[in-house]
Design an enzyme around this catalytic site. Structure first.
Site, PDB file in Angstrom:
ATOM      1  N   HIS A  52       0.841  -1.206   0.000  1.00 45.18           N
ATOM      2  CA  HIS A  52       0.000   0.000   0.000  1.00 45.18           C
ATOM      3  C   HIS A  52       0.875   1.255   0.000  1.00 45.18           C
ATOM      4  CE1 HIS A  52      -3.494   2.488   1.481  1.00 45.18           C
ATOM      5  NE2 HIS A  52      -2.495   3.198   1.982  1.00 45.18           N
ATOM      6  N   GLU A  53       1.896   1.272   0.852  1.00 42.12           N
ATOM      7  CA  GLU A  53       2.766   2.447   0.929  1.00 42.12           C
ATOM      8  C   GLU A  53       3.617   2.599  -0.333  1.00 42.12           C
ATOM      9  OE1 GLU A  53       2.221   4.613   3.081  1.00 42.12           O
ATOM     10  OE2 GLU A  53       0.881   3.349   4.266  1.00 42.12           O
ATOM     11  N   HIS A  92       1.788   4.522  -2.941  1.00 42.34           N
ATOM     12  CA  HIS A  92       1.872   5.971  -2.769  1.00 42.34           C
ATOM     13  C   HIS A  92       3.192   6.516  -3.324  1.00 42.34           C
ATOM     14  CE1 HIS A  92      -1.817   6.375  -0.634  1.00 42.34           C
ATOM     15  NE2 HIS A  92      -1.431   5.757   0.462  1.00 42.34           N
ATOM     16  N   GLU A 126      -6.402   6.607  -1.010  1.00 44.11           N
ATOM     17  CA  GLU A 126      -6.297   5.424  -0.149  1.00 44.11           C
ATOM     18  C   GLU A 126      -6.977   4.223  -0.796  1.00 44.11           C
ATOM     19  OE1 GLU A 126      -4.439   5.166   2.645  1.00 44.11           O
ATOM     20  OE2 GLU A 126      -3.827   7.167   2.034  1.00 44.11           O
TER      21      GLU A 126
END
Length: 652
Positions: free
Chosen positions: A185-186, A189, A269
């Site tokens: 997930h990070e 980003h 998100e």
């Protein structure tokens, strides 16, 4: 949304946010002007309402206030407010100039020692390294926040200075596959431009907050002033009113900015959750982590003093909201879980692993990973070749790597000797490994290199070089770039003086034979790009404006894959099918100096202009039917310098 569209969307979103924030500043100027006009009117607009000695009144009529709103007042207030906002933003920008490290340290994070003996810390480092190599991004430094909540963040201006921050509660309470989901997930980003956008928001919003801080300062100054009746106390009343007004104005501006921040963050998100599922091919990873956030007594709420300032960077909602749901920087956790696990029954029930169960699970996972890695290592060491399809597949997977890339990353790490992997984590030894990669296979040249390095290098580094040189010389070519990526966190920890000396020693090794090879250029430029804060300037160039630079790059690439001049020309002809212009045949490939200048200018390409260049490079590579190591390394290195994370090239 593919990688380039996501990057362009983030860039355009930055422009939209600037417009909205300009509107917020204009509103601040308008309200501040009105407040000051009222204050000026109060100080100078008291009119007698009767005979001398009778009570006095204040003229608050529209005409009276309008008379105070002069052009000079409006212009002066606008200049002061703008100066405060701009200076406040610049100050915060300077504070964050070191990239993600500045954010992690502001939140109380501690960088994890790369050779840590802590099992939890060792596990998160392994996950981050695998994810970085699988996605083609530089391995980021990892910071741990001593907080029992379950949360994480990615921060930095670009992949080269990004860090992953993670709480102690996350690495202690999540399984390995759940950690993979959070880290994936990070990385989304990082790859899709969200991280850079979030860092800009921090700086701009701080400029607006400064107005509220100034109001607080004025109010505190009133502690030492006495406020009473009479005309001569009007100034004190005005200062008190102005201080209170500036606080309200400042926090109103911050509220408006936070609404913008929250609206952007919520949508991103969802996209990062979806990317994590695609990356790991395991919805239970990120889904299980989110369920544990909802179950954990501390949730994802952080205790760090500056958590509010960076709230939009976190994996989960970092602040308790109470009734103020409009300010949520993240979607409701139930919605996020439903999107990644549609069959979720809505109950927050998990079995927290005991230490023994966690150890057994880790052993089982390790055995499975070893079996997969053994198969992939066999392919790496066998007769499998990289084809043109490998390059095109890698372009399609940019920003969207999958389980195959993750398996290959694990296999690559397993293929590296344990002594080399350990050495890559230590600053002295990491420098020695990079020196060893530059050592020539020619004994005479290598002897000159070692002689010059013995005089210039630090004694401890030179001893490490002697210890590892032979092992590095025997490494498979496909392991050279992964070794560089693995050593980056240790190399980025060098001081400015140490980094300068490191580059000097590398220059000595490169110049020892009087010429610069393609691999030497590739290695030096990759390290320079990821260890420095070189700014590319605005990404506003079109491909057709950089025709000479494309010619240089593709000519070097064609010469790296073919020896016959006719085949070099044919490779260039194949590449130009992806370009809006023709490429001229060249008699001699350009030198490394020309290549360096060309790539520097190509770094300023707009996001949606980069795919054509990379596809042209892939066409050039695939012409011969297979990809040589030099071609693959240059292909991935240029992508790295364009801030395009290129996953490892997969064999057929």
């Amino acid at each position: 949304m593919d990688f380039f569209t996501a990057q362009d969307h983030a860039r355009r979103k930055t422009g939209h946010l600037v417009i909205l924030l300009i509107l917020a500043v204009l509103a601040l100027i308008a309200v501040t002007t009105l407040v000051i006009a009222i204050a000026v009117h109060l100080m100078g607009g008291v009119q007698p309402s009767g005979p001398p000695g009778s009570p006095q009144t204040v003229d608050l009529s529209v005409q009276g206030l309008a008379s105070a709103l002069t052009f000079e007042l409006v212009a002066g207030v606008a200049a002061v407010v703008l100066a405060i906002v701009v200076l406040g933003s610049l100050f915060k920008q300077m504070q964050l100039s070191r990239g993600g490290r500045a954010v992690a340290e502001a939140l109380g994070g501690r960088e994890i020692n790369l050779n840590t003996r802590d099992a939890d810390e060792r596990r998160i480092l392994n996950v981050v390294e695998e994810m970085a190599i699988a996605s083609g991004t530089p391995v980021p430094s990892v910071y741990v926040l001593e907080d029992e909540s379950i949360n994480a963040f990615a921060a930095g201006h670009r992949p080269g200075n990004a860090v992953i921050g993670i709480t102690r509660g996350t690495i202690r309470n999540l399984t390995r596959e759940e950690l993979q989901g959070v880290v994936a997930h990070e990385f989304s980003h990082i790859m899709h431009g969200d991280m850079r956008l979030n860092m800009r928001l921090v700086s701009v919003l701080h400029g607006i907050l400064v107005i509220g801080l100034l109001g607080g300062t004025l109010l505190r100054s009133m502690r030492y002033r006495r406020i009473g009746g009479g005309r001569r106390d009007n100034s004190a009343v005005a200062i008190l009113g102005m201080g209170a007004a500036l606080m309200l104005i400042g926090y109103a501006g911050t509220f408006f900015g936070n609404l913008i921040k929250s609206a952007v963050s919520r949508q991103r998100e969802y996209l990062a959750d979806a990317s994590a599922v695609q990356f790991t091919r395991n919805p239970q990873g990120i889904g299980g982590a989110l369920v544990k956030v909802g179950t954990h007594t501390r949730g994802s709420y952080l205790e760090a003093a500056q958590a509010a300032e960076f709230s939009h960077l976190f994996f989960g909602q970092g602040l308790r909201l109470g009734f103020n749901r409009m300010m949520a920087t993240h979607p409701p956790i139930e919605d996020r879980i439903k999107r990644v696990m549609p069959d979720w029954d809505g109950r927050f029930q998990v079995t927290w692993p005991t230490a023994q169960a966690e150890t057994e699970t880790a052993s089982e996972d390790s055995a499975k990973d070893s079996a997969k890695s053994a198969r992939t290592v066999g392919m790496m060491a066998g007769a499998a070749v990289l084809t043109g399809a490998s390059a095109r597949s890698a372009i399609g997977a940019m920003g969207q790597p999958d389980q195959r890339h993750l398996d290959l990353a694990r296999a690559t790490l397993d293929a590296l000797p344990e002594s080399i992997r350990t050495a890559a984590h230590e600053p002295f030894a990491a420098r020695a490994l990079m020196y060893a990669l530059l050592l020539s296979q020619d004994r005479e040249v290598r002897a000159r290199q070692l002689q010059s390095l013995e005089q210039a290098a630090l004694p401890d580094v030179y001893r490490e070089l002697q210890h590892h040189a032979q092992e590095v010389l025997l490494l498979d070519d496909q392991l050279r770039l992964p070794l560089v990526e693995l050593a980056l966190p240790a190399l980025k920890s060098l001081s400015e003086e140490q980094a300068r000396h490191f580059r000097h020693c590398m220059g000595l090794l490169i110049k020892a034979d009087g010429q610069v090879s393609l691999f030497e250029w590739t290695l030096y430029q990759m390290l320079l790009h990821n260890m420095s804060e070189r700014d590319t300037g605005s990404a506003n160039r079109k491909l057709k404006d950089l025709q000479p630079e494309c010619q240089v790059l593709l000519s070097v690439l064609a010469a790296a894959g073919q020896d016959d001049p006719a085949e070099i020309h044919a490779a260039l002809h194949a590449a130009e099918k992806e370009l809006p212009f023709a490429l001229a045949p060249t008699e001699e490939p350009p030198g490394m100096g020309a290549l360096n200048q060309a790539v520097e200018k190509l770094r300023r390409l707009r996001p949606l202009q980069k795919p054509a260049l990379l596809k042209a490079m892939a066409r050039c590579i695939e012409h011969s039917g297979e990809i040589r190591p030099a071609e693959a390394e240059l292909f991935r290195a240029v992508a790295d310098m364009l801030d395009c994370p290129m996953p490892p090239l997969l064999t057929e």
